[in-house]
Write an enzyme that holds these catalytic residues in place. Structure first.
Site, PDB file in Angstrom:
ATOM      1  N   TYR A 142       0.875  -1.167   0.000  1.00 26.81           N
ATOM      2  CA  TYR A 142       0.000   0.000   0.000  1.00 26.81           C
ATOM      3  C   TYR A 142       0.915   1.220   0.000  1.00 26.81           C
ATOM      4  O   TYR A 142       1.775   1.349   0.874  1.00 26.81           O
ATOM      5  CB  TYR A 142      -0.874   0.042   1.253  1.00 26.81           C
TER       6      TYR A 142
ATOM      7  N   ASP B 120      -6.586  -0.870  -5.992  1.00 24.01           N
ATOM      8  CA  ASP B 120      -8.051  -0.826  -5.945  1.00 24.01           C
ATOM      9  C   ASP B 120      -8.568  -0.328  -4.602  1.00 24.01           C
ATOM     10  O   ASP B 120      -9.708  -0.591  -4.229  1.00 24.01           O
ATOM     11  CB  ASP B 120      -8.642  -2.207  -6.241  1.00 24.01           C
TER      12      ASP B 120
ATOM     13  N   HIS C 239     -10.495  -7.074  -4.327  1.00 25.38           N
ATOM     14  CA  HIS C 239     -10.224  -6.935  -2.888  1.00 25.38           C
ATOM     15  C   HIS C 239     -11.109  -7.885  -2.068  1.00 25.38           C
ATOM     16  O   HIS C 239     -11.531  -7.565  -0.958  1.00 25.38           O
ATOM     17  CB  HIS C 239     -10.451  -5.484  -2.447  1.00 25.38           C
TER      18      HIS C 239
END
Length: 562
Positions: free
Chosen positions: A318, A346, A438
């Site tokens: 991330y 996403d 996700h």
């Protein structure tokens, strides 16, 4: 007296006792008289020691070898096994300090005075005050990385060790009108779906809500599973399938199965050792683990849990709003020898996971890598939303160049959901495309990754030769894995099933992997296939889904396409 006391103390004090633990707290444990401390009274009555005994202990500590002090660790509080020379604190004494003005807490057998720390606690004092005078081990330890307490507190906050014989026994009782649910034995679990119910019975309500929940109406979460079941096989017969080889390579690294452990954060909610046990299970079974930036264990500890020197790890990244933090993490990834970096694309905003939000947070949760934290607010107490607050929403295609400046590792994009973006990623030279929504936890109504894989097959099948394509979301069976491989996927990731299996420790993780090994081999044989490279679209009937995917790319009027 000196000659009789000193040898005894030299023997009983281990070499690993921290130097600060050898001090005698002021008016804390060894004073019979009044104390000037603001917590005087109950604290000074923890135990009554005679003046001779107290003096003897002081002399013993003073005359202890200086070498022992120099060799002491830096931890501000000793372990339960090495603490010597302090009286054990009865739980009844801890329980008296149960107000915001006088707040003691027991964590992992140690007693801390958190009165002052609560006022400067980043997550607010409320989290600490809720456990004042209580044993908070069960709710703090599973979700905080090692060293959180010791590194965050002044040494004066450590009061001593709890007397374990005085701790109250915790008995879990079923709610009124409900029957107590027995633990499902590992031997009873014969398929990965069995782990769902087994884990639900073991996990706390908050942990189950976080792991199992999907976004809003959970339509995509359900569709992920249904997508696999909508595809049928077209088996070949009369083939010698005595051998069923499941070995493959992912980005050049060998693995015994075409599956990997998806990056799922906060694994310590399932087991105290969290991602470290996932690493051990993956190594034992020779598969690849992809580690989450939101892992609840520190990255070096996860890597050092490898069971063999050549064990491969991938990293999910991330990107932090503070790019320097991400650059530091990337450097650590390079130094620790991970094999690839997959950037999540996403999650520009956290998905609304209502089951997770409804279950209010009792304590602060912190990632061992990103430092992301959770606290309750007027939106609820969602772990996913709160922990992901550090993620940079400005991430864009230009940042692939930024990534290339900081690593020579293969780069993949995780969270590609359309053929248009898959094409663009390929043109920009990424090494891998990871199709994912996700796990149905971000945008409800987004397509199952299997739909996007079908689009790639229909519109630009050449992309499957240019980049390695990975997929996750809804996979629970060996048949699911084989269907994805027939459509060109290089590997299939699974997150929730491995988190659920982790509730049984390393043995549970290994059991889950071996279930998948058996199912994949069985599927290959029943399809008439010996090796993974023999799989292809010719073995599938996808007509139930063909009309649900696009026939050509669709771009916005002002969208640039290279």
């Amino acid at each position: 007296m000196m000659n009789t006391i000193r040898p005894a103390l030299r023997i009983s004090i281990p070499r690993t006792i921290p130097r600060q633990s050898l001090r005698i707290p002021k008016q804390r444990f060894f004073s019979n008289g009044p104390s000037s401390s603001k917590h005087a009274g109950p604290r000074s009555r923890i135990i009554q020691l005679g003046s001779v005994a107290a003096a003897s202990l002081v002399i013993g500590y003073t005359l202890s070898s200086p070498l022992r002090l120099e060799e002491a660790a830096d931890d501000s509080s000793p372990s339960k096994d090495t603490a010597v020379g302090r009286a054990l604190i009865p739980f009844s004494e801890v329980n008296k300090h149960n107000t915001p003005e006088d707040c003691w807490v027991v964590i992992d057998g140690k007693v801390y005075d958190l009165t002052e720390f609560a006022q400067i606690h980043p997550g607010g004092a409320g989290h600490i005050h809720r456990v004042a005078g209580r044993d908070a081990t069960g709710i703090f330890m599973p979700i905080h990385p090692p060293g959180t307490i010791e590194n965050g507190l002044d040494e004066e906050a450590f009061m001593g060790l709890i007397d374990p014989m005085t701790l109250p026994q915790v008995v879990n009782k079923p709610l009124r009108g409900e029957k107590e649910e027995r633990r499902i034995e590992l031997a009873e679990i014969i398929g990965l779906p069995d782990f769902d119910e087994a884990a639900r019975r073991i996990l706390t309500g908050k942990a189950w809500a976080y792991m199992s929940s999907g976004a809003t109406d959970q339509y995509t979460l359900d569709l992920n599973r249904k997508a696999f079941n909508s595809i049928l096989f077209r088996p070949r017969i009369m083939v010698d399938v005595d051998a069923a080889d499941t070995r493959t390579k992912m980005l050049g690294h060998e693995t015994s199965l075409p599956i990997f452990i998806s990056p799922a954060g906060m694994a310590k909610l399932a087991h105290p050792e969290g991602e470290c046990l996932l690493a051990k299970g993956a190594g034992q079974c020779d598969i690849i683990q992809m580690i989450s930036t939101n892992a609840s264990a520190p990255l070096p500890e996860i890597i050092h849990s490898a069971t063999k020197p050549d064990q491969s790890f991938f990293m999910q990244l991330y990107v932090d709003r503070n790019r320097e933090k991400s650059e530091g993490l990337i450097q650590k990834i390079n130094d620790l020898g991970l094999k690839a970096i997959f950037v999540t694309v996403d999650a520009a905003a956290p998905g609304k996971r209502e089951a997770d939000e409804r279950s209010r947070a009792e304590v602060e949760v912190a990632s061992g890598i990103s430092g992301g934290k959770i606290s309750s607010d007027n939106k609820g107490g969602g772990i996913g939303r709160s922990v992901g607050g550090f993620i940079d929403p400005k991430l864009n295609w230009n940042d692939i160049k930024w990534l290339r400046k900081h690593t020579n590792l293969p780069i993949g994009l995780k969270g590609v959901q359309t053929v248009e973006d898959a094409i663009k990623a390929s043109e920009l030279g990424v090494d891998a495309i990871y199709l994912s929504n996700h796990g149905g936890r971000a945008l409800d109504g987004s397509p199952p990754a299997l739909y996007t894989l079908l689009e790639i097959n229909k519109i630009c099948p050449e992309l499957l030769k240019k980049c390695e394509v990975y997929i996750d979301g809804g996979c629970r069976r060996g048949t699911d894995v084989v269907k994805a491989l027939c459509l060109g996927a290089k590997g299939v990731g699974m997150g929730r099933p491995f988190l659920y299996s982790l509730t049984y420790g390393e043995e549970g993780v290994v059991h889950a992997i071996e279930i998948m090994r058996d199912e994949i081999q069985t599927t290959l044989r029943l399809l008439g296939v010996n090796k993974l490279d023999q799989l292809g679209p010719h073995l599938l009937n996808t007509r139930a889904l063909d009309n649900l995917v696009f026939d050509q790319p669709v771009f916005a009027p002002n969208e640039k396409h290279q």
